[in-house]
Enzyme design. Sequence first.
Site, short mmCIF file in Angstrom:
data_model
loop_
_atom_site.label_atom_id
_atom_site.label_comp_id
_atom_site.label_asym_id
_atom_site.label_seq_id
_atom_site.Cartn_x
_atom_site.Cartn_y
_atom_site.Cartn_z
N ALA A 161 0.83 -1.20 0.00
CA ALA A 161 0.00 0.00 0.00
C ALA A 161 0.87 1.26 0.00
O ALA A 161 1.78 1.39 -0.80
CB ALA A 161 -0.96 -0.04 1.19
N SER A 162 0.65 2.16 0.96
CA SER A 162 1.30 3.47 0.91
C SER A 162 2.76 3.47 1.32
O SER A 162 3.41 4.52 1.29
CB SER A 162 0.53 4.47 1.78
OG SER A 162 -0.69 4.82 1.16
N ILE A 163 3.32 2.31 1.70
CA ILE A 163 4.77 2.26 1.86
C ILE A 163 5.43 2.44 0.49
O ILE A 163 6.63 2.71 0.39
CB ILE A 163 5.21 0.94 2.53
CG1 ILE A 163 4.62 0.86 3.94
CG2 ILE A 163 6.72 0.83 2.63
CD1 ILE A 163 4.98 -0.41 4.68
N SER A 164 4.63 2.38 -0.56
CA SER A 164 5.13 2.72 -1.90
C SER A 164 5.59 4.18 -1.95
O SER A 164 6.46 4.53 -2.75
CB SER A 164 4.02 2.50 -2.94
OG SER A 164 3.56 1.16 -2.92
#
Length: 535
Positions: A161-164
């Site tokens: 997810a937002s660890i991208s």
Amino acid sequence: MSRLLCLSRGLICTRCKYSVQKSEPFVSLLTSRGKLRDQLKRLISTGRRPVLTTCNSRHPLLWLFGIGTGVVLALGLKYRASESGRCESNVQKTLRVTEYTAAIETSRDLLQRIKVQDEVGAPGMVIGVSVDGRHVWCEGVGYSDLENRVPCGPDTVMRIASISKPLTAAAVARLWEDGKIDLDAPVQKYVPEFPQKQFEGADVTITPRMLLSHLSGIRHYEKDAKKVREDKEKAKRLLKPAEKKEEKASDENKEKPKAEDIGAKSKEAKEGRKRKKEFEQEEYYLKDNFENVIQALDLFKDDPLIFKPGSTFLYSTHAYTLLSAAVERAAGQRFLDHMMKMFRELGMLNTVPDENDPIIYKRSRFYHFNKKGRVVNCPYVDNSYKWAGGGFLSTAGDLLLFGNALLYSYQMAELKNTDGLLPGFLKPRTAKAIWAPVDKTEASWDKDGLYAQGWLVVEKQQKYGQCRSRRHYVSHTGGAVGASSVLLVLPSQSKHGPPRGVVVTIITNMQSVGLNATALKIAQEFDKARDETPP
């Protein structure tokens, strides 16, 4: 004599207590001794003389026992001497492995009790922990595939997810170091397809730096600008103390509420109940495939800005999609190709785009709760519209590598003498910059922190003696369809070279699971265990 022949474990190795079963030379010797004794007993019971002598029949028996005992003891002492070095090394290895046993047990119980069983019922998750750059624990809990009962393991691949976003921020930082991107230039310099924006009738400028820190004013998944502004104002009002209203009349003289006022209030209440929750936003469940990041801009590029750029923090995954278009033009290659090149350089060989067609081994299934509170499979989604902000798959091991690479780069800035050390993935000043809090920002997963450039940063602080002491750490959480994640870095002040600190990552195949507080507790457990371990 029999006690001499019956060797105990203490005789085999007094330091590491090697078991007799693992000491093959002794097993064979003791077995041969037993066979010899049985043969001698049979000779005595049948009255037959041993062929070895012409002397008294008792002498050969004693002679055989004497020789057997001497051989066993001689070889045993030799074996013990040869194993002493190995024993010492194995004892040290065992100590290194078990120095974090208590922290692992505490953390495992925390995961089972808080996240898997009692609170959220996540089908499966993977936890990874490293201390001073050394991976000390990586374990799967639960199932990556409920229907086929496939357990989670260290190599399970999940949506991050937002660890991208931190991954994308690292790519931007490298381009900035190479002079290929200007963080303060208008974004249209790199992406002319994005229209010139206006706010309240005036032209405004959006820069890559604003995109990194969520200060661009570009919307997130909620399209209604008025609703977003109202929610922001409501959140601010809740933080302010309520103002005392002057009473202008006695209770008896107060006017009764009008019917239309009651109707208006009930209408507002209904509208409040109708407001969509995070995972009820339609754009989470897009099934359309976008050929490139420029095409993905069509989702939001013509929408009005929610806030004036640079004035208000508004977390936005779409802002990172625009940032990925700038990265693509600055790098001179497709965004995904540029990211895959960076992953190979970092050693993150299990980190790939969340594409549906390729066969990705160890890929998890993804789950959520339905309205009846039962775990069900998540619907099919295509994340090609948000590669930079939430479109990658990875493993716990890869995320630990990334966290340690940035920690190493960050702590290189503190060293006066770097002789004998390799350079960091980022230059020290760059790493310092992306972990520096930015004014006017915030973060939902820890109110003590501010957003930096792709990371949340909580700074060290202690206001009062013998009271709460806040540690410096950085983190990023993630939430996607069927996934929740966190990557947390807790730097420490050790005497040896970088990286110095604890890195924790947790990835799970259930959406809407808050993980930052759990990751911080686990990091603190391992930090404490490291400090208590003798050098």
